[in-house]
Scaffold this active site. Structure first.
Site, short mmCIF file in Angstrom:
data_model
loop_
_atom_site.label_atom_id
_atom_site.label_comp_id
_atom_site.label_asym_id
_atom_site.label_seq_id
_atom_site.Cartn_x
_atom_site.Cartn_y
_atom_site.Cartn_z
N TYR A 106 0.82 -1.22 0.00
CA TYR A 106 0.00 0.00 0.00
C TYR A 106 0.85 1.27 0.00
O TYR A 106 0.33 2.37 0.10
CB TYR A 106 -0.92 0.03 1.23
CG TYR A 106 -2.10 -0.91 1.12
CD1 TYR A 106 -1.95 -2.19 0.61
CD2 TYR A 106 -3.36 -0.52 1.55
CE1 TYR A 106 -3.02 -3.05 0.52
CE2 TYR A 106 -4.44 -1.38 1.47
CZ TYR A 106 -4.26 -2.65 0.95
OH TYR A 106 -5.32 -3.50 0.87
N LYS A 109 3.57 -14.04 5.91
CA LYS A 109 3.79 -15.09 4.90
C LYS A 109 5.31 -15.19 4.73
O LYS A 109 5.86 -15.08 3.62
CB LYS A 109 3.07 -14.69 3.60
CG LYS A 109 3.02 -15.75 2.55
CD LYS A 109 1.93 -16.78 2.75
CE LYS A 109 2.04 -17.87 1.72
NZ LYS A 109 1.18 -19.03 2.00
N ASP A 142 -2.47 -17.50 5.43
CA ASP A 142 -3.51 -18.35 4.84
C ASP A 142 -4.09 -19.29 5.88
O ASP A 142 -5.31 -19.46 5.99
CB ASP A 142 -3.00 -19.11 3.60
CG ASP A 142 -1.58 -19.64 3.75
OD1 ASP A 142 -0.94 -19.34 4.77
OD2 ASP A 142 -1.12 -20.37 2.85
N ASP A 173 -5.71 -5.55 6.07
CA ASP A 173 -6.92 -5.10 5.38
C ASP A 173 -7.87 -6.27 5.15
O ASP A 173 -9.07 -6.21 5.46
CB ASP A 173 -6.50 -4.48 4.02
CG ASP A 173 -7.58 -3.64 3.41
OD1 ASP A 173 -8.64 -3.46 4.04
OD2 ASP A 173 -7.38 -3.15 2.28
#
Ligand code: NAD
Length: 361
Positions: free
Chosen positions: A124, A191, A225, A249
């Site tokens: 972002y 991740k 995930d 987000d």
């Protein structure tokens, strides 16, 4: 004590939900002097600017703002006015409590999570290279040279910066929040197994910061995930989640779903000096001017704002009134009814009226 607070109603459903929230906040007993400033589509029409300097200056002066949603413009210099506000005011922590209120329509009950999302970097940051541009071609050639890997030359590229500084700042914020609010655990979501130099760095810094809080607040990490699956299977296992911007987000919306949807999910953007309180939801343009949108998320953002300025009595009063209206399930908007077409659903302003009626005087 009178508090001077910036009010940015935003656009779309922003005016309706902001009006509902300011009426409730005042009726709850807080003495607030609102300084109204424009940002978003209406600001563009009236001033020629999407984010007038006056809006940012007002927040810089008053230090606290309540903000309605702002539509992300298509085809202008701004990727998002909301992201621009957070970056301009260095509101580095996006804090979104996800708490179930009895009576809310959800598959889950007793949810009590807090999302702490890094607000200033990651994908972002707005560093992007458009497909087909000369600078993109130059960057691809450089990457191929440096990494010995090939890239498709018709690619667009978004850069994902994650720094030690911003990672330490957000993780420390999560731990301090835990201490102040008697929370038991911080989970770092990442991740790192794939993005070793960005998410890996975020996790490495989180582990270092966590050492400072050993014996006071528990720490663990989870891959994003897997986290999304865990949250819908065993949400009670988690407490505070700290995440880089993009995962924050996405996981925020997932958590909004756990507590009954975007209509009831409040939020805040916190910096070292300033704070802007806003709902998780956007401007829902299809409901603009229809007196249909649920004002709860904006009113609960107002509750967070009241706590931030030390108006705890008014905050408790307002939260309790919201709780009672939700529990009764009568004077609530369409999205809180089992059938969204239920003719007994009330409008935005009528729900605010019902909340005001429940307030202790
Ligand atoms: P959205 O949150 O505006 O709406 C998605 C859907 O959720 C709506 O169609 C509606 O069904 C429901 N919804 C949202 N708020 C509701 C409310 N208060 N009451 C009842 N139902 C509600 O998301 P979107 O459609 O993806 O985005 C619309 C615009 O808002 C876009 O331009 C987006 O960029 C912007 N946006 C702004 C913010 C912000 O201002 N912080 C946040 C998210 C999206």
């Amino acid at each position: 004590m009178v508090h001077k607070i910036t009010l940015i109603p935003g656009d779309g459903i922003g005016y309706e939900v902001s009006l509902a929230a300011t009426r409730c906040i005042e009726a709850a007993g807080a003495d607030i002097q609102w300084e109204n400033v424009l940002a978003g589509q209406d600001a563009l029409e009236q001033t020629g600017e999407l984010l007038p300097v006056a809006a940012l200056d007002s927040v810089r002066k008053n230090k606290v703002a309540l903000k309605g949603p702002i539509t992300t413009p298509v085809g202008t210099g701004f990727r998002s006015v909301n992201v621009a506000i957070r970056q301009a005011l260095d509101l580095f922590a996006c804090v979104r409590p996800a708490k179930s209120y009895p009576g809310v329509r959800s598959r889950f009950s007793n949810i009590d999570l807090v999302i702490v999302r890094e607000n200033s970097e990651d994908l972002y940051a707005g560093i992007e290279y458009q497909e087909g541009k000369a600078e993109t071609e130059k960057l691809i050639a450089q990457i191929e040279k440096d990494t010995n890997k090939t890239m498709r030359h018709d690619s667009g590229i978004t850069i994902k910066p994650i720094s030690k500084f911003a990672s330490a700042r957000i993780v420390r914020y999560a731990f301090e929040y835990a201490l102040k609010n008697n929370r038991r655990k911080v989970t770092c979501v990442h991740k790192a197994n794939i993005m070793k130099f960005t998410d890996g760095l975020f996790l490495q810094v989180a582990r270092e910061v966590a050492k400072e809080y050993e014996g006071k607040v528990l720490f663990e990490d989870a891959i994003v995930d897997n986290m999304t699956m865990q949250l819908v299977q065993k949400p009670e296992k988690y407490d505070i989640l700290v995440l880089p911007n993009l995962y924050g987000d996405i996981v925020s919306d997932l958590c909004a779903g756990l507590i009954g949807g975007l209509g009831v999910a409040p939020g805040s953007n916190i910096g070292t000096e300033m704070a802007v309180f806003e709902a998780v939801h956007g401007s829902a343009p299809k409901y603009k001017g229809k007196n249909k949108a649920n004002p709860t998320a904006m009113i609960l953002s107002g509750v967070l704002m009241l706590r931030h300025i030390g108006e705890n009595k008014a905050a408790d009063n307002l939260e309790e009134a919201v709780k009672q209206v939700i529990a009764e399930g009568k004077s609530v908007t369409y999205d809180m009814k089992p059938d969204p077409l239920d003719p007994s659903a009330v409008g935005t302003s009528q729900m605010a009226d019902a909340i005001i009626k429940k307030l202790k005087r």
